[in-house]
Design an enzyme around this catalytic site. Structure first.
Site, PDB file in Angstrom:
ATOM      1  N   PRO A  97       4.748  -0.786  -4.460  1.00  0.00           N
ATOM      2  CA  PRO A  97       6.113  -0.509  -5.176  1.00  0.00           C
ATOM      3  C   PRO A  97       6.907  -0.014  -4.078  1.00  0.00           C
ATOM      4  O   PRO A  97       6.725   0.202  -2.898  1.00  0.00           O
ATOM      5  CB  PRO A  97       5.600   0.891  -5.997  1.00  0.00           C
ATOM      6  CG  PRO A  97       4.424   1.414  -5.466  1.00  0.00           C
ATOM      7  CD  PRO A  97       3.617   0.104  -4.781  1.00  0.00           C
ATOM      8  N   LEU A 102       5.073   3.840   1.159  1.00  0.00           N
ATOM      9  CA  LEU A 102       3.834   3.082   1.739  1.00  0.00           C
ATOM     10  C   LEU A 102       4.145   1.882   2.464  1.00  0.00           C
ATOM     11  O   LEU A 102       3.241   1.067   2.626  1.00  0.00           O
ATOM     12  CB  LEU A 102       3.365   2.631   0.346  1.00  0.00           C
ATOM     13  CG  LEU A 102       3.186   3.743  -0.768  1.00  0.00           C
ATOM     14  CD1 LEU A 102       2.370   3.230  -2.109  1.00  0.00           C
ATOM     15  CD2 LEU A 102       2.004   4.665  -0.022  1.00  0.00           C
ATOM     16  N   GLY A 103       5.431   1.968   2.906  1.00  0.00           N
ATOM     17  CA  GLY A 103       5.591   0.726   4.210  1.00  0.00           C
ATOM     18  C   GLY A 103       5.798  -0.619   3.428  1.00  0.00           C
ATOM     19  O   GLY A 103       5.799  -1.250   4.338  1.00  0.00           O
ATOM     20  N   SER A 105       9.208  -1.656   3.271  1.00  0.00           N
ATOM     21  CA  SER A 105       9.970  -2.451   4.018  1.00  0.00           C
ATOM     22  C   SER A 105       9.548  -3.101   5.128  1.00  0.00           C
ATOM     23  O   SER A 105       9.949  -4.052   5.582  1.00  0.00           O
ATOM     24  CB  SER A 105      11.210  -1.376   4.264  1.00  0.00           C
ATOM     25  OG  SER A 105      11.058  -0.335   5.356  1.00  0.00           O
ATOM     26  N   ALA A 106       8.510  -2.225   6.025  1.00  0.00           N
ATOM     27  CA  ALA A 106       8.183  -2.940   7.190  1.00  0.00           C
ATOM     28  C   ALA A 106       7.067  -4.056   6.729  1.00  0.00           C
ATOM     29  O   ALA A 106       7.043  -5.056   7.568  1.00  0.00           O
ATOM     30  CB  ALA A 106       7.241  -1.808   8.018  1.00  0.00           C
ATOM     31  N   ASP A 148       5.400   2.372  10.895  1.00  0.00           N
ATOM     32  CA  ASP A 148       5.274   1.336   9.945  1.00  0.00           C
ATOM     33  C   ASP A 148       5.089  -0.153  10.325  1.00  0.00           C
ATOM     34  O   ASP A 148       4.218  -0.728   9.735  1.00  0.00           O
ATOM     35  CB  ASP A 148       6.411   1.555   8.807  1.00  0.00           C
ATOM     36  CG  ASP A 148       6.490   2.832   8.339  1.00  0.00           C
ATOM     37  OD1 ASP A 148       5.852   3.592   8.433  1.00  0.00           O
ATOM     38  OD2 ASP A 148       7.261   2.912   7.344  1.00  0.00           O
TER      39      ASP A 148
HETATM   40  C1  MEV Z   1       7.744   6.809   7.559  1.00  0.00           C
HETATM   41  O1  MEV Z   1       6.708   6.037   7.127  1.00  0.00           O
HETATM   42  C2  MEV Z   1       7.075   7.885   8.775  1.00  0.00           C
HETATM   43  C3  MEV Z   1       8.096   8.668   9.434  1.00  0.00           C
HETATM   44  O2  MEV Z   1       7.282   9.427  10.354  1.00  0.00           O
HETATM   45  C4  MEV Z   1       9.200   7.975   9.753  1.00  0.00           C
HETATM   46  C5  MEV Z   1       8.828   7.202  11.241  1.00  0.00           C
HETATM   47  O3  MEV Z   1       7.879   7.504  11.810  1.00  0.00           O
HETATM   48  O4  MEV Z   1       9.573   6.203  11.468  1.00  0.00           O
HETATM   49  C6  MEV Z   1       8.825   9.665   8.280  1.00  0.00           C
END
Ligand code: MEV
Length: 309
Positions: A97, A102-103, A105-106, A148
């Site tokens: 989703p 949960l990553g 966009s990366a 990510d």
């Molecule tokens: C986001 O998945 C994790 C955070 O620590 C941001 C980051 O590390 O870039 C909130």
């Protein structure tokens, strides 16, 4: 013939989010199949992006600043690979989703980079893929730690510390670790939460550095607990990490509700995962995952059971 479709991994952060931006260690594990992408020829002019499952269909216009970060990320990737003048159709198939911490966009960036590299025969090392995804993540999250894109690229259970290049150490997990992922109905506000923490840190560095240090210590302890498969202890550390994330004000009403349901139904530990402010929680449930998932669904949230390895 069998065709391997380029993939980006999703991730759950087990411990250390936010503090990782300030140099603390963090632990993350891949969600196996998060995102696939395919690039094909097109007789039409320009670049056509289709993500049917998310209702996205767009022809990219050169030089345009988009409201959606996906298009800006894609423009950057095409530019960096020198492909912005090509005609092509890019189709993306997400299995996670959107905006749930949960990553998404990366993994989207990594899947697209791999698909473009394959189609246009560009040789990229894993480091180069991760680095390019990091650049595109910077557009989305501002000051991302790089966790990510690293997870999306390598897809391994990792102890991570930011840096250029980041320090990554693969964790040996003796047996898969069963968790429940509970989803709130609110998008994860990663960029907003990251900048909220930054403002608080700027106003009182001593106090916040102390919290980050505390988180760093418990992450290192958790890495040992994982390698020794001491899930009781891991759960305890996750609970304490949630308390510290709450102190950083990145938790929220739905997150706290899900965490409480998970703990009341026997989870060894439960906490938010990712940026917070909405998004997802993870609950460590070696024995009672079904029960926890059911309890979460009973109050109207979504829950998935998965094994981390
Ligand atoms: C986001 O998945 C994790 C955070 O620590 C941001 C980051 O590390 O870039 C909130």
């Amino acid at each position: 013939s069998e065709q391997k479709i380029p993939t980006g991994h999703g991730k759950v952060i087990l411990l250390g989010e936010h503090a990782v931006v300030y140099g603390a260690h963090a632990i993350a594990a891949p969600i196996p199949l998060a995102m696939q992408a395919m690039v094909s020829d097109s007789d039409e002019d320009g670049i056509h992006l289709i993500i049917s499952r998310w209702g996205v269909e767009e022809r990219l216009q050169k030089g345009k600043e988009y409201r959606y970060s996906i298009f800006n990320s894609l423009s950057l990737i095409l530019h960096e690979l020198g492909l912005e003048k090509e005609n092509m159709k890019i189709e993306v198939f997400p299995y996670v989703p959107r905006a749930m911490g949960l990553g998404g966009s990366a993994s989207l960036a990594v899947a697209i980079i791999r698909a473009l590299a394959e189609k246009f025969k560009i040789k990229l090392s894993l480091e180069e893929i991760s680095q390019l995804a990091y650049k595109s993540e910077q557009l989305v999250h501002g000051t991302a730690s790089g966790i990510d894109n690293t997870l999306a690229t390598y897809g391994k259970f990792l102890l991570f510390q930011k840096g250029n290049p980041p320090k990554i150490q693969e964790l040996r997990v003796p047996q898969p670790i069963r968790i429940v992922i509970g989803l709130t109905w609110s998008e994860s506000l990663t960029a907003k939460m990251v900048s909220r923490v930054r403002r608080a840190w700027e106003n009182n560095k001593r106090l916040y550095n102390h919290i980050f240090k505390e988180i760093d210590q418990l992450v290192l302890e958790a890495a040992k607990a994982i390698e020794n498969y001491d899930l009781e202890h891991l759960g305890q550390l996750m609970n304490i990490n949630q308390g510290l994330l709450n102190a950083l004000q990145v938790s929220g009403r739905e997150i706290e509700e899900l965490v409480e349901i998970a703990r009341n139904n026997g989870a060894l530990g439960a906490k938010l995962t990712g940026g917070g402010g909405g998004g997802a929680i993870i609950a460590l449930c070696p024995e009672n995952a079904e029960k926890v998932a059911k309890a979460i669904r009973n109050v109207g949230y979504r829950a998935y059971i998965t094994d981390l390895k």
